[in-house]
Design a protein around this motif. Sequence first.
Motif, short mmCIF file in Angstrom:
data_model
loop_
_atom_site.label_atom_id
_atom_site.label_comp_id
_atom_site.label_asym_id
_atom_site.label_seq_id
_atom_site.Cartn_x
_atom_site.Cartn_y
_atom_site.Cartn_z
N LYS A 1 8.00 10.89 -2.63
CA LYS A 1 9.19 10.14 -2.24
C LYS A 1 8.92 8.64 -2.38
O LYS A 1 7.77 8.21 -2.29
CB LYS A 1 9.58 10.44 -0.79
N LYS A 2 9.99 7.91 -2.62
CA LYS A 2 9.87 6.46 -2.63
C LYS A 2 9.35 6.00 -1.27
O LYS A 2 9.83 6.45 -0.23
CB LYS A 2 11.23 5.82 -2.93
N GLY A 3 8.36 5.10 -1.27
CA GLY A 3 7.77 4.61 -0.03
C GLY A 3 6.47 5.29 0.34
O GLY A 3 5.75 4.82 1.24
N ASP A 4 6.11 6.38 -0.36
CA ASP A 4 4.82 7.03 -0.11
C ASP A 4 3.68 6.09 -0.46
O ASP A 4 3.74 5.36 -1.46
CB ASP A 4 4.70 8.32 -0.93
N GLN A 5 2.62 6.15 0.34
CA GLN A 5 1.42 5.33 0.07
C GLN A 5 0.38 6.17 -0.66
O GLN A 5 0.10 7.30 -0.26
CB GLN A 5 0.83 4.80 1.37
N ILE A 6 -0.18 5.62 -1.74
CA ILE A 6 -1.23 6.31 -2.48
C ILE A 6 -2.59 5.95 -1.87
O ILE A 6 -2.97 4.77 -1.82
CB ILE A 6 -1.20 5.94 -3.97
N LEU A 7 -3.32 6.97 -1.40
CA LEU A 7 -4.63 6.76 -0.77
C LEU A 7 -5.77 6.93 -1.75
O LEU A 7 -6.79 6.24 -1.66
CB LEU A 7 -4.82 7.73 0.40
N SER A 8 -5.61 7.86 -2.68
CA SER A 8 -6.69 8.14 -3.64
C SER A 8 -6.10 8.64 -4.95
O SER A 8 -4.97 9.14 -4.99
CB SER A 8 -7.66 9.18 -3.08
#
Length: 675
Positions: free
Chosen positions: A272-279
């Motif tokens: 979804k828009k707004g998701d944070q990518i951690l890895s």
Amino acid sequence: MRKILLVALVFSSQIWAQNNVAACKIISKINALIQKEHVQPKPVDDSLSVFVFDNLINDLDPARNLFFKSEYDSLAKNYRLKIDDLLQNEDCQFISTIENIYKKGLLRNKILLEKLATDSIDFSFRDTIRMYKKAFPVYMTESNFEKIWRKKIRFDVLTEVAGSSKNLDSIQTHFKSLSDYYKEIGIQNEMCKINNQLKRKSTIAEKVYSFFCTYFDPHTNYFSVDSKSNFVSSLSKERLSLGFLVTLNEKNQIIIDEIDPNGPAFKNGKLKKGDQILSIANEKETLKVTCASLEEIGELIISDANKIITLGIKRKGEKSFSVTLEKEVIKDEQNTVFSYVVEDKNKIGYIKIPSFYSNFESNDKTGCADDVGTEIVKLQNDNIDGLVIDLMDNGGGSMEEAIKLAGLFVHHGPISIVVDNTKKQQVIQDPYRGYLYKGPVIILVNGNSASASEFFAAILQDYNRAMVIGSSTLGKATMQTILPLESAEENFVKVTINKFYRITGKSHQSIGVIPDVQVPIIYESIVQKEKDYPTAFKNDVLPTSITFKPYVKNKLINQLAKNSQKRVFSSSYFKNIIGMNKKIDELVKNPKTIIPMQIDTVFEEQKAVTSLWESISSFKDESINLNVKNSSFNESLLGVYPSERTIKEAQIKALKNNHYLNEAIKIINDYFVLK
């Protein structure tokens, strides 16, 4: 045990020796290719040696917290003036020597960080930290090694704590818990970066290849087979993609900003828009975003070699999860021509050209010029009175496409002069007779308009076929091609083979295309230009007897420019941009060199920076509400391709408040009054 160790050392030294021999062979081939093909080759001498050595040290140790001064001095004594001699003698031992010392420094830093992780940091005593705008001397010694790192960790923690809240009283009340938290996170990230560097396959040899190339000019560079594929892919409107765009938020976290409804991310349905990518992981390695550089992250995501990518995702209010996506070839909307109609006193067409893309590795030769031609036909069906071509932030691409595009606006005649390493002048002629579009044209440019963009804009400006407005362009008047070092090779060089000149004999190399109307643009004074690169070609002029006839009298162009400049100077919007740029200049070009390391001081510094960026963000929202709409033909296409409506609506929303487009429209309106 000693025998095993001895065997290991002998085996390791044999590998180093083999790698050094291979590196020397590659550099020798690179030099042979450059000396043969480069438009203005230089001798391999002490100047090259200094350039390669200094750039390598600055790249490996930009913060000056890795090499000891004694190590640097030894390396400088042995190599700074001797790399050219060593290369000519096919001795590349210096690469493994520098790599050994580099890894020694990484391990040394890792051990110290493990110690600092268990130590407390005293934030009470008064101390300062010095900031430098450019590279500074290597100064770290064994005696001040720990002090330098303690100071770095302390300042990093203070910076994070100061940015955690807008309330200084709250920060001071919770300072102990906040500082402990950010110290732990900061050291973990530093350790993670070091571990990544220690695990990664050696890149020092490739850095040497790259700096060897850029010594000749900023645009000559070394490509591995993968980086060559990525570069060519970036110049196409269709590419392997995961189907989403990212942005950095105020905490420098990577956030999913847009999801292409035609791409694999949308089809997967989990993002979804707004998701944070951690890895980010491919089949061989995993990068944690918090401890990897943006270059490493970009390389892993963009590389065509990595077709399957697994993302670690964090979403507010939910547990972290992973998503695996397989890239697909999709239309790159960010790299594709698009057009709209603006209803004003006259009906104006608008065409955005993000880059001069072309299908380099396909038999299908259609590219940017053909796509622009198609959009012009659509706009003419709506009876436009004038045309605005937006080349802002267009970094160039295919020169062939730029030549073809110029031919759509110039009836016939010479359009440019090209010079190669024989110094022979070749006049490039308009490839087509006749126009596709005859009406008035305005071209929008800025400091990021480069290469093919500048080439095209300069042609139309010299013929008075278009007025150019905006800020001075990058200043690149050279042409490159990608050549293999040998047939069936996996190593390539993008080498500068030509310099090109305007039909007047002048060049925009280093100085850029100067607009007919100078319009203030945010950040324009801090954009890196061609002239800022130490190995860039200087501006020069060719003697030429070429004759050509401008399409519009200079008197009319000058009057339109005078009227426009008067409007720009009186505009509150552009006055505000000038004021913003002054503040940005003060912040970026004249930073405080010494900063006291107390939470209240760092908080005030952060507050000033945050306030400036907030004012810039809110300033961009100033509304003028231009009447922008799809052409009739494109509107009918949305009935067939409804998934593209979201993209079109976002583009129209941005254009409604585009003050540069607004000024271009006023110039065209003025043109009809004066004419």
